[in-house]
Design an enzyme around this catalytic site. Structure first.
Site, PDB file in Angstrom:
ATOM      1  N   HIS A   1      -2.233   2.228  -1.001  1.00  0.00           N
ATOM      2  CA  HIS A   1      -0.871   2.068  -0.462  1.00  0.00           C
ATOM      3  C   HIS A   1       0.158   2.662  -1.423  1.00  0.00           C
ATOM      4  O   HIS A   1      -0.109   2.817  -2.615  1.00  0.00           O
ATOM      5  CB  HIS A   1      -0.533   0.571  -0.332  1.00  0.00           C
ATOM      6  CG  HIS A   1      -1.231  -0.148   0.772  1.00  0.00           C
ATOM      7  ND1 HIS A   1      -1.921  -1.327   0.576  1.00  0.00           N
ATOM      8  CD2 HIS A   1      -1.316   0.117   2.097  1.00  0.00           C
ATOM      9  CE1 HIS A   1      -2.403  -1.750   1.734  1.00  0.00           C
ATOM     10  NE2 HIS A   1      -2.058  -0.891   2.679  1.00  0.00           N
TER      11      HIS A   1
ATOM     12  N   CYS B   1       0.704  -7.934  -2.850  1.00  0.00           N
ATOM     13  CA  CYS B   1       0.185  -8.088  -1.484  1.00  0.00           C
ATOM     14  C   CYS B   1      -0.125  -9.526  -1.094  1.00  0.00           C
ATOM     15  O   CYS B   1      -0.354  -9.797   0.075  1.00  0.00           O
ATOM     16  CB  CYS B   1      -1.018  -7.193  -1.260  1.00  0.00           C
ATOM     17  SG  CYS B   1      -2.218  -7.255  -2.527  1.00  0.00           S
TER      18      CYS B   1
END
Ligand code: CIR
Length: 256
Positions: A160, A247
């Site tokens: 990401h 996250c």
């Protein structure tokens, strides 16, 4: 006040999605313990915790960041790039409904919250294997009325955008230049992750501190040398699932 949505580790986390890492055994009891310490760290930094019900059949559900992007004005419920992860968004949307109006990314769009880096009214979105053009365009269209500028940023070699670059203080970035091109972030002071710690660019700025993985001591020294207060957490089991500190939570301002 700051609110932190989290979700406890699923007993099935061993079957998580993996892109860049080899599968190794995950100690679920240890992961749950580490996650509990992570939640405590957020609470110590002033966050009111909201813990969503465990999802026994959704291995990656602890990584709530990917299911939504929460802004002051609205929350974007994502459509995660990995199909196995799409059911995670339902309970996240349910929880966020109490705090924000919701907009949804719809097919063929895909978007993971881990690809979204907000700095004020500027939003960078990684064009990773998880977030596609259609998803990014939908997000830009939904946020235009709130005057956000959405800029796609290519990432290479990592999952990401926020594997490669995160905000660790007001307008100060922590970056792994091998995975994202620094010129995209011109004008912002950058701290480089130590080259021996490529996964070290993920830090979670909360209040006056950076929640940061114990796995990256060299980069921690760099953060501290720049005057940042680091709150160290051991998230080794989440890291085996290709997760990191940002996250595991969705942090936002909520009145009251
Ligand atoms: C996945 O591949 O989707 C999970 N195993 C890890 C997601 C980590 N999410 C994040 O860094 N935002």
């Amino acid at each position: 006040m700051l609110t932190a949505i989290t979700r406890n580790v699923s007993p099935s986390m061993g079957q998580c999605e993996l892109t860049y890492l080899e599968r190794v055994d995950i100690d679920i009891a240890l992961a749950q313990e580490q996650h509990a310490r992570y939640k405590e760290a957020l609470e110590t930094l002033g966050c009111k915790g909201i813990s969503l019900p465990v999802e026994p059949d959704l291995p990656d559900a602890v990584f709530v960041e990917d299911a939504a992007v929460v802004l002051d004005e609205v929350a974007v419920i994502t459509r995660p790039g990995a199909e196995t992860r799409r059911p995670e968004t339902h309970s996240v949307a349910q929880a966020l409904r109490a705090y924000r109006g919701l907009v949804y990314i719809e097919a063929p769009g895909t978007l993971d919250g881990g690809d979204v880096l907000r700095i004020g009214k500027q939003i960078y979105v990684g064009t990773s294997g998880r977030s596609n053009r259609a998803g990014i365009e939908q997000m830009a269209a939904a946020l235009e009325r709130f005057r956000y500028r959405v800029t796609p940023v290519p990432v290479h070699g990592c999952l990401h955008l926020k594997s490669a670059v995160t905000l660790v203080a007001p307008a100060c970035l922590l970056i792994n230049r091998a995975w994202v091109d620094e010129p995209y972030f011109q004008g912002y002071p950058c701290i480089a992750a130590d080259p021996l710690e490529p996964d070290g660019a993920n830090g979670l700025w909360v209040g006056d501190a950076v929640v940061y993985s114990a796995a990256h001591p060299r980069t921690r020294e760099r953060l501290e040398a720049r005057g940042l207060r680091v709150v160290s957490v051991n998230v080794s089991e989440m890291e085996k699932a290709e997760g990191a500190v940002t996250c595991c939570s969705l942090i936002f301002e909520a009145g009251g």
